[in-house]
Design an enzyme around this catalytic site. Structure first.
Site, mmCIF file in Angstrom:
data_model
loop_
_atom_site.group_PDB
_atom_site.id
_atom_site.type_symbol
_atom_site.label_atom_id
_atom_site.label_comp_id
_atom_site.label_asym_id
_atom_site.label_seq_id
_atom_site.Cartn_x
_atom_site.Cartn_y
_atom_site.Cartn_z
ATOM 1 N N TRP A 253 0.498 -1.065 0.105
ATOM 2 C CA TRP A 253 -0.405 -0.005 -0.235
ATOM 3 C C TRP A 253 1.002 1.240 0.470
ATOM 4 O O TRP A 253 0.709 2.129 -1.019
ATOM 5 C CB TRP A 253 -0.799 -0.026 1.020
ATOM 6 C CG TRP A 253 -1.659 -1.352 0.954
ATOM 7 C CD1 TRP A 253 -1.832 -2.265 1.303
ATOM 8 C CD2 TRP A 253 -2.798 -1.031 0.150
ATOM 9 N NE1 TRP A 253 -3.172 -3.344 1.462
ATOM 10 C CE2 TRP A 253 -3.716 -2.721 -0.042
ATOM 11 C CE3 TRP A 253 -3.549 -0.161 -1.181
ATOM 12 C CZ2 TRP A 253 -4.369 -2.950 -0.541
ATOM 13 C CZ3 TRP A 253 -4.064 -0.920 -2.128
ATOM 14 C CH2 TRP A 253 -4.992 -2.482 -1.394
ATOM 15 N N ASP B 59 -1.484 7.186 6.174
ATOM 16 C CA ASP B 59 -2.103 6.020 6.193
ATOM 17 C C ASP B 59 -3.277 4.938 7.557
ATOM 18 O O ASP B 59 -1.634 3.771 7.320
ATOM 19 C CB ASP B 59 -1.815 4.721 4.026
ATOM 20 C CG ASP B 59 -3.103 4.349 4.174
ATOM 21 O OD1 ASP B 59 -4.008 3.569 5.227
ATOM 22 O OD2 ASP B 59 -2.590 3.425 3.125
ATOM 23 N N LYS C 17 -12.278 -1.531 7.515
ATOM 24 C CA LYS C 17 -12.016 -2.617 8.626
ATOM 25 C C LYS C 17 -12.553 -2.518 9.482
ATOM 26 O O LYS C 17 -12.935 -3.433 10.193
ATOM 27 C CB LYS C 17 -10.351 -2.519 8.005
ATOM 28 C CG LYS C 17 -9.902 -3.150 7.084
ATOM 29 C CD LYS C 17 -9.020 -1.797 6.352
ATOM 30 C CE LYS C 17 -7.508 -2.760 5.407
ATOM 31 N NZ LYS C 17 -8.754 -3.763 4.593
#
Ligand code: PMP
Length: 364
Positions: free
Chosen positions: A100, A172, A196
């Site tokens: 990511w 992030d 999530k």
């Protein structure tokens, strides 16, 4: 049988949240309307988004210095949008801790100069780089607090605090937001896809320090944080369902006692699982011990027969979503906030049973 859902995301949500969300799809609070057919400008939704913002602020201890936004486009759009808004002349510095953050780097390069501050790619991202130095001229530094795929996590943000007074910090937090206490004041921008620890995919939580962005001309309207701040997340039609379910999760989190309570539960779950991984000679943890994630537990079983046996045991016991990501292989147990302790116990029991089976195999 209710499954034990260890998926990495979209992932498990609290049962009471799903129940209430289902009811609200049929009818929202005796309004005679489904949640899915109300106007986002109507009072009901305005109350929903305002409460979502105020609960986020309450739970994370956010004061007037920062704004909370609910946007769309996922964390993937934030890779580009954050760089677009925070880029000045010199460019951002990136800590590359896996897939990511690598993707964030790819997007930032489309804006301009991008500097690789540190990377753990030499060990296929099984650790978090430390002690890195940064150039004072950087427009910002970008980190990924929890690496969903590899199962590593910045344990605390001391590495970042070293810089946060002089350099803007972007983080992030897609896979560990709301899982532990941290000081929002160390960050200029935090973003996280909802799917999530918050709600269904569709909404992206953004927390932005008010004085951290300088107005820029001619940015595409949706990609300009200022527009979203000015319009209080209502620049265009927001993802109503995802925000509503996120609100239900936030209410649940608040009800059980907030971040400190969930953090101690998360610690217990992770400890139980990692202790078994370390004890069980069939199982090997992936990430280095000091950088282990409290949310995504990655491990492998080297004996192929035992791997298959483990999969069988998972099936028999209703454990799903435990296959590792293809870039790491093995297994990954995602134990987000809504995962209860009992499900982790079931997984640990299976690991123990697996070991008993190999002992029997050796005897006969
Ligand atoms: N960052 C992290 C840490 C992630 O785990 C993910 C994927 N779940 C993303 C970014 C990409 O998120 P999205 O699918 O919301 O764009």
């Amino acid at each position: 049988m209710k499954k034990h859902n260890f998926s990495a995301g979209p992932s498990i949500l609290e049962n009471e949240v799903i129940k209430k969300a289902s009811k609200s799809v049929l009818e929202l609070d005796n309004s005679g309307l489904s949640l899915l057919e109300i106007s986002h400008r109507g009072n009901s939704f305005v109350e929903i988004i305002e409460e979502s913002i105020s609960l986020t602020k309450k739970l994370l201890g956010i004061t007037d210095t920062h704004e909370v936004l609910f946007l769309q486009g996922g964390a993937s759009l934030q890779f580009y949008m954050s760089a677009l808004n925070f880029f000045n002349e010199y460019g951002g510095g990136y800590i590359d801790t896996g897939t990511w953050s690598s993707k964030a780097i790819i997007e930032a390069k489309k804006i301009g100069n991008t500097h690789l501050v540190a990377s753990s790619s030499d060990m296929n991202y099984n650790y978090i780089p430390k002690g890195f130095k940064i150039d004072n001229d950087l427009d910002y530094i970008h980190i990924t607090s929890n690496n969903t795929i590899y199962g590593t996590q910045f344990q605390d943000f001391s590495e970042i605090k070293r810089f946060s007074k002089k350099t803007k910090v972007i983080c992030d937090m897609s896979s560990d937001i709301f899982s532990r206490n941290f000081d929002v004041n160390n960050f200029d921008l935090i973003y996280a896809g909802a799917q999530k620890n918050l709600g269904p995919a569709g909404a992206t939580l953004v927390i932005i320090k008010k004085n951290s962005i300088t107005a820029k001309k001619n940015l595409p309207s949706y990609l300009d944080y200022k527009n979203h701040i000015d319009k209080k997340s209502m620049f265009n039609t927001p993802p109503v369902f995802s925000i509503y379910v996120s609100l239900l999760t936030l209410r649940w989190l608040d009800k059980i006692g907030g971040i400190s309570v969930i953090e101690s539960i998360n610690k217990k779950k992770a400890k139980l699982l990692y202790n078994e991984i370390d004890r069980n000679h069939l199982i090997e943890g992936y990430s280095v011990k000091t950088d282990r994630s409290m949310m995504n537990v990655t491990f492998s079983i080297n004996d192929l027969k035992m791997q298959n046996k483990f999969n069988e045991l998972c099936n028999e016991n209703g454990i799903v979503g435990i296959k590792g990501h293809r870039s790491v292989g093995g297994f990954r147990a995602s134990i987000y906030n809504a995962m209860n302790f009992e499900s982790v116990e079931v997984l640990v029991e299976i690991m123990k049973e697996l070991e008993k089976k190999i002992k029997w195999r050796r005897i006969f």
